[in-house]
Enzyme design. Sequence first.
Site, PDB file in Angstrom:
ATOM      1  CE1 TYR A 117     -10.326  10.166   5.280  1.00 41.77           C
ATOM      2  CE2 TYR A 117     -11.852  10.289   3.442  1.00 41.77           C
ATOM      3  CZ  TYR A 117     -11.504   9.770   4.674  1.00 41.77           C
ATOM      4  OH  TYR A 117     -12.322   8.875   5.290  1.00 41.77           O
ATOM      5  CB  SER A 118      -4.243  15.828   2.947  1.00 45.29           C
ATOM      6  OG  SER A 118      -4.686  16.634   4.015  1.00 45.29           O
ATOM      7  NE  ARG A 170      -3.801   2.097   2.551  1.00 46.48           N
ATOM      8  CZ  ARG A 170      -4.932   2.322   1.883  1.00 46.48           C
ATOM      9  NH1 ARG A 170      -5.305   1.473   0.942  1.00 46.48           N
ATOM     10  NH2 ARG A 170      -5.692   3.378   2.142  1.00 46.48           N
ATOM     11  CB  THR A 189      -2.930  11.489  -4.500  1.00 40.11           C
ATOM     12  OG1 THR A 189      -2.537  10.625  -3.443  1.00 40.11           O
ATOM     13  CG2 THR A 189      -1.787  11.627  -5.483  1.00 40.11           C
ATOM     14  NE  ARG A 190     -10.198  11.949  -4.726  1.00 33.83           N
ATOM     15  CZ  ARG A 190      -9.994  10.903  -3.943  1.00 33.83           C
ATOM     16  NH1 ARG A 190      -8.967  10.090  -4.173  1.00 33.83           N
ATOM     17  NH2 ARG A 190     -10.789  10.662  -2.914  1.00 33.83           N
ATOM     18  CE1 TYR A 226      -9.084   3.077   3.878  1.00 28.91           C
ATOM     19  CE2 TYR A 226     -11.477   2.965   3.937  1.00 28.91           C
ATOM     20  CZ  TYR A 226     -10.318   3.474   3.387  1.00 28.91           C
ATOM     21  OH  TYR A 226     -10.383   4.375   2.356  1.00 28.91           O
ATOM     22  CD  GLU A 268     -11.713   3.037  -3.469  1.00 28.67           C
ATOM     23  OE1 GLU A 268     -10.983   2.037  -3.322  1.00 28.67           O
ATOM     24  OE2 GLU A 268     -11.398   4.183  -3.129  1.00 28.67           O
ATOM     25  CG  HIS A 286      -7.794   4.863  -4.966  1.00 29.25           C
ATOM     26  ND1 HIS A 286      -6.779   4.710  -4.048  1.00 29.25           N
ATOM     27  CD2 HIS A 286      -7.743   6.148  -5.378  1.00 29.25           C
ATOM     28  CE1 HIS A 286      -6.148   5.867  -3.895  1.00 29.25           C
ATOM     29  NE2 HIS A 286      -6.708   6.751  -4.697  1.00 29.25           N
TER      30      HIS A 286
END
Length: 313
Positions: free
Chosen positions: A166-167, A65, A169-170, A290, A180, A118
């Site tokens: 969430y920070s 991952r 990538t996109r 997760y 996803e 993803h």
Amino acid sequence: MSSSINTQCSPGLKRVAIFGGTHGNEMSGITLVNMWMKNAAEIERNGLVTKPFITNPRAVEKCTRYIDTDLNRAFTLANISAPDVEGMPYEVQRAREINRMFGPKGTQDAYDVIFDLHNTTSNMGSTLILESSQDLFNLQMVHYIKKAMAPHTCSVLLNEHPQLKYSTTRSVAKHPIGVEVGPQPQGVLRSNVFESMRTILKHALDFIELFNSGVEFLPCTVEVFRAQERMDYPRDTNGNITAMVHPHLQDCDWEPLSRGDPMFLTFDGRTIPYEGASTVYPTFINEAAYYEKQQAFMTTCREKLTGNALRKA
């Protein structure tokens, strides 16, 4: 063509990136991006620069991952703006490189759209992930994709919640879109999942080409699942999991979960019911990645977003 005063005009798009390998063991995006890096004909559209890109090559090489930390959580302002220091985690270094290449994040110089590909081990099917309910371009695009995918379903997850930021990538792009698709085990390639992801990208790029050519898209309504809460597994005082996702909940992503419905099953066979006040729609149920994030599933609520007509300025 609509002449409504509510038509919103937006600039044409010039640069689009397709990211694979943000997580190095999610094989559909990695395989598609590697394929398109060798031959980009399938993703070329008139007047558009489309760049396929492997985001976490070290993790892809090891089929894991990530190396040091989750790249899809690394694009914080602190990470991408801090000075270089020795010993910086690999994914933080990579986030800074990606921000320089495709950003800077939050500026007019950033890429117009980033599709971040993803896979999930959860039974989510084809899912598009939005980060803002106010992004009319993305709303019109997911509406187009959903219609083009019919009769196959394509759910839309809206990650717009003050406690669930969430920070990603996109997030470097002006218009970030997560793709996803599952269920697919980590490190495995399934043909149906691969083709679903490939089809989503085809329709998305078709939409952008139509938009750039001057096609006006009429007002739309899109059903979304708005992220609400992360639900953890039951644990003992040492933090060890004491129950599993109940078989009545397993593989039931996007289906209603109401008060009293089975939620977890303890190892000695006791059912733990859902005790929330209102019906929710779980997703990312029993996602393998997760467990480390102490999340058994995410609850969502269903709502409809409406968008004005849209055309190129």
